[in-house]
Design a protein around this motif. Structure first.
Motif, PDB file in Angstrom:
ATOM      1  N   ALA A 169     -18.674   8.161  33.954  1.00  0.00           N
ATOM      2  CA  ALA A 169     -18.428   8.031  32.937  1.00  0.00           C
ATOM      3  C   ALA A 169     -18.010   8.924  31.822  1.00  0.00           C
ATOM      4  CB  ALA A 169     -19.573   6.952  31.959  1.00  0.00           C
ATOM      5  N   GLY A 170     -18.114   8.864  30.373  1.00  0.00           N
ATOM      6  CA  GLY A 170     -17.730   9.428  29.542  1.00  0.00           C
ATOM      7  C   GLY A 170     -16.468  10.619  29.800  1.00  0.00           C
ATOM      8  N   VAL A 171     -16.956  12.527  28.984  1.00  0.00           N
ATOM      9  CA  VAL A 171     -15.697  12.533  29.911  1.00  0.00           C
ATOM     10  C   VAL A 171     -15.495  12.655  31.466  1.00  0.00           C
ATOM     11  CG1 VAL A 171     -14.836  15.665  29.514  1.00  0.00           C
ATOM     12  CG2 VAL A 171     -15.656  13.770  27.284  1.00  0.00           C
ATOM     13  N   PRO A 172     -14.672  12.791  32.174  1.00  0.00           N
ATOM     14  CA  PRO A 172     -14.795  12.111  33.254  1.00  0.00           C
ATOM     15  C   PRO A 172     -14.277  13.939  34.165  1.00  0.00           C
ATOM     16  CG  PRO A 172     -13.446  10.851  32.819  1.00  0.00           C
ATOM     17  CD  PRO A 172     -13.112  11.414  31.515  1.00  0.00           C
ATOM     18  N   LEU A 173     -15.208  13.730  35.195  1.00  0.00           N
ATOM     19  CA  LEU A 173     -15.201  15.510  35.203  1.00  0.00           C
ATOM     20  C   LEU A 173     -13.955  15.306  36.290  1.00  0.00           C
ATOM     21  CD1 LEU A 173     -18.541  15.350  37.730  1.00  0.00           C
ATOM     22  CD2 LEU A 173     -17.990  17.043  35.897  1.00  0.00           C
ATOM     23  N   SER A 174     -12.990  17.264  36.549  1.00  0.00           N
ATOM     24  CA  SER A 174     -11.806  16.901  36.693  1.00  0.00           C
ATOM     25  C   SER A 174     -12.304  17.086  38.221  1.00  0.00           C
ATOM     26  CB  SER A 174     -11.645  18.586  36.615  1.00  0.00           C
ATOM     27  OG  SER A 174     -12.197  19.414  36.251  1.00  0.00           O
ATOM     28  N   ASP A 175     -11.276  17.382  39.191  1.00  0.00           N
ATOM     29  CA  ASP A 175     -11.365  17.294  40.382  1.00  0.00           C
ATOM     30  C   ASP A 175     -11.822  19.120  40.809  1.00  0.00           C
ATOM     31  OD1 ASP A 175     -10.100  15.179  40.589  1.00  0.00           O
ATOM     32  OD2 ASP A 175      -7.928  15.912  41.193  1.00  0.00           O
ATOM     33  N   GLN A 176     -11.709  20.150  40.050  1.00  0.00           N
ATOM     34  CA  GLN A 176     -12.227  21.066  39.999  1.00  0.00           C
ATOM     35  C   GLN A 176     -13.676  21.246  40.134  1.00  0.00           C
ATOM     36  OE1 GLN A 176     -10.497  23.350  41.996  1.00  0.00           O
ATOM     37  NE2 GLN A 176     -12.879  24.873  42.164  1.00  0.00           N
ATOM     38  N   GLU A 177     -13.639  20.494  38.823  1.00  0.00           N
ATOM     39  CA  GLU A 177     -15.452  20.512  38.954  1.00  0.00           C
ATOM     40  C   GLU A 177     -16.386  20.038  39.833  1.00  0.00           C
ATOM     41  OE1 GLU A 177     -15.399  20.140  33.614  1.00  0.00           O
ATOM     42  OE2 GLU A 177     -14.928  18.629  34.679  1.00  0.00           O
ATOM     43  N   LEU A 178     -16.148  18.389  40.219  1.00  0.00           N
ATOM     44  CA  LEU A 178     -16.534  18.321  41.241  1.00  0.00           C
ATOM     45  C   LEU A 178     -16.689  19.119  42.886  1.00  0.00           C
ATOM     46  CD1 LEU A 178     -15.056  14.311  41.146  1.00  0.00           C
ATOM     47  CD2 LEU A 178     -17.381  15.080  40.807  1.00  0.00           C
ATOM     48  N   LEU A 179     -15.695  19.582  43.081  1.00  0.00           N
ATOM     49  CA  LEU A 179     -15.651  20.780  44.183  1.00  0.00           C
ATOM     50  C   LEU A 179     -16.724  21.677  43.782  1.00  0.00           C
ATOM     51  CD1 LEU A 179     -11.336  20.822  45.159  1.00  0.00           C
ATOM     52  CD2 LEU A 179     -13.683  19.815  46.482  1.00  0.00           C
ATOM     53  N   ASN A 180     -16.899  22.067  42.611  1.00  0.00           N
ATOM     54  CA  ASN A 180     -18.017  22.917  42.139  1.00  0.00           C
ATOM     55  C   ASN A 180     -19.702  22.777  42.334  1.00  0.00           C
ATOM     56  OD1 ASN A 180     -15.786  24.796  41.663  1.00  0.00           O
ATOM     57  ND2 ASN A 180     -15.800  25.060  38.748  1.00  0.00           N
TER      58      ASN A 180
END
Length: 386
Positions: free
Chosen positions: A148-159
């Motif tokens: 929710a909110g400002v979705p995490l980007s793919d790279q933020e999730l991988l980090n």
């Protein structure tokens, strides 16, 4: 994973000992030093835009709910922010006078607020879930609560998944808005530094598109030498080949282009002249394709999406060629008419023909009716740029 709802922590408690790193743009510590606000698996602080950060403070002043905040309780009894670091950092930044909020039509810092409004903010209780679990559980929960909110980007999730010394060093290099090289890189890389898009690009280049596998392999590395070297090599190659910087260069697949063409020698002066000539050509519809077109020796015109002949021109040329062919008793395809095959006298339908430049566009031929001829599709496909 264990969870416990806490309602005993106020904004005052949260902001006690708040530390914010202006250089890196992130909240570091709060809750009297017991809370790590931005652990390495968290995204960068992105609320400092004069809108989202202000909205957090306005919500508190209006006594609107801020929503759930999640802490991860670590083995040493300390806490890490699982979800809510944007809100927490906004609160801490405001309480420590990092930005102002318009209140009663006046821009006011926290220190300038009336004491009753100050106390209203500081005494606001927060809804916090305290979570305990194994690393894999915490990381999976982090993914789940950030939909929710400002979705995490793919790279933020991988980090988050591959947090460790490698990600820490990589973010310091490629996710630091204070890095003096960002302006230069921005000419070729599209995106925002604090959303990890520069880091994602660097990882994409060095891993040839296999970012997750690369991060898993290097998670516990204490250096990013290979990543930095490869990235800088690509950037240096671009600037050596293309001495001019055009806005259409931003966001191209430079990693792929480097791998494909870096062993080919280029004359930078000739390349520059070609770029200017093609950028000024009114018939080119895809200017982003110019750079790969030049790197490939100016053969594949499909990269440029050269403007084609319109339907009115094709119909007019078709009618003229067909009438002339009927009078001469030959095919209305000029190349069939001079051939020796069975189609030498065949009259093709308009739907069976393609418009072609008599003088190839790549050799200066214009997309005008005077330079248009209709060919059967077999001959048009075979003709190319000859």
């Amino acid at each position: 994973m264990k969870t416990k709802l806490r309602t005993d922590i106020t904004v005052r408690d949260l902001c006690e000992g708040f530390v914010y790193n202006e250089l890196e743009g992130k909240g570091l510590y709060g809750l009297s030093g017991k809370l790590t606000i931005q652990p390495e698996y968290q995204r960068n602080y992105i609320y400092a835009d004069g809108k989202k950060d202000v909205a957090v403070i306005e919500s508190v002043l209006n006594q609107y709910p801020l929503g759930l905040i999640y802490f991860n309780k670590t083995m040493d009894g300390r806490f890490e922010v699982l979800d809510g670091q944007q809100r927490i950092t906004s609160l801490g930044r405001y309480v420590t006078d990092r930005f102002a909020v318009k209140i009663d039509n006046m821009e006011q810092y926290f220190s300038g607020l009336a004491s009753d409004k100050q106390q209203l903010i500081l005494n606001t209780p927060l809804l916090i879930y305290e979570c305990e679990g194994a690393e894999s559980e915490i990381k999976q929960w982090f993914r789940t609560i950030n939909i929710a909110g400002v979705p995490l980007s793919d790279q933020e999730l991988l980090n988050a998944v591959y947090s460790g010394p490698f990600v820490t060093l990589a973010k310091a290099e490629f996710s630091n808005s204070q890095n003096a090289m960002i302006q230069k890189w921005s000419a070729y890389i599209k995106g925002a530094v604090n959303r990890q898009e520069f880091l994602q690009c660097a990882l994409d280049w060095v891993s040839h598109g296999k970012i997750e596998a690369y991060m898993s392999q290097h998670r516990y590395d204490n250096n990013i030498c290979e990543l930095k070297t490869y990235f800088n090599t690509v950037i240096d190659w671009i600037t050596a080949v293309f001495t001019d910087v055009e806005r259409e260069m931003c966001g191209l697949e430079w990693g792929r282009l480097y791998e494909t063409y870096h062993n080919t020698p280029y004359n930078p002066t000739a390349v520059s002249q070609a770029v200017h000539r093609l950028m000024e050509d009114p018939y080119i519809q895809n200017r982003k394709g110019i750079f790969e077109y030049i790197l490939g020796g100016e053969h594949d015109t499909r990269l440029l999406n050269v403007r084609v002949f319109d339907e009115a021109t094709k119909k007019k040329v078709y009618r003229k060629q067909t009438e002339a062919a009927q009078r001469a008793g030959v095919s209305n395809c000029p190349l069939c008419a001079i051939g020796h095959e069975a189609n030498r006298t065949r009259l093709w339908k308009l739907s069976e023909m393609d418009a072609d430049h008599v003088s190839a566009w790549s050799r200066g031929g214009a997309t005008t009716i005077e330079n248009c001829q209709m060919l059967c599709r077999t001959h048009n496909h075979a003709k190319g740029n000859r």
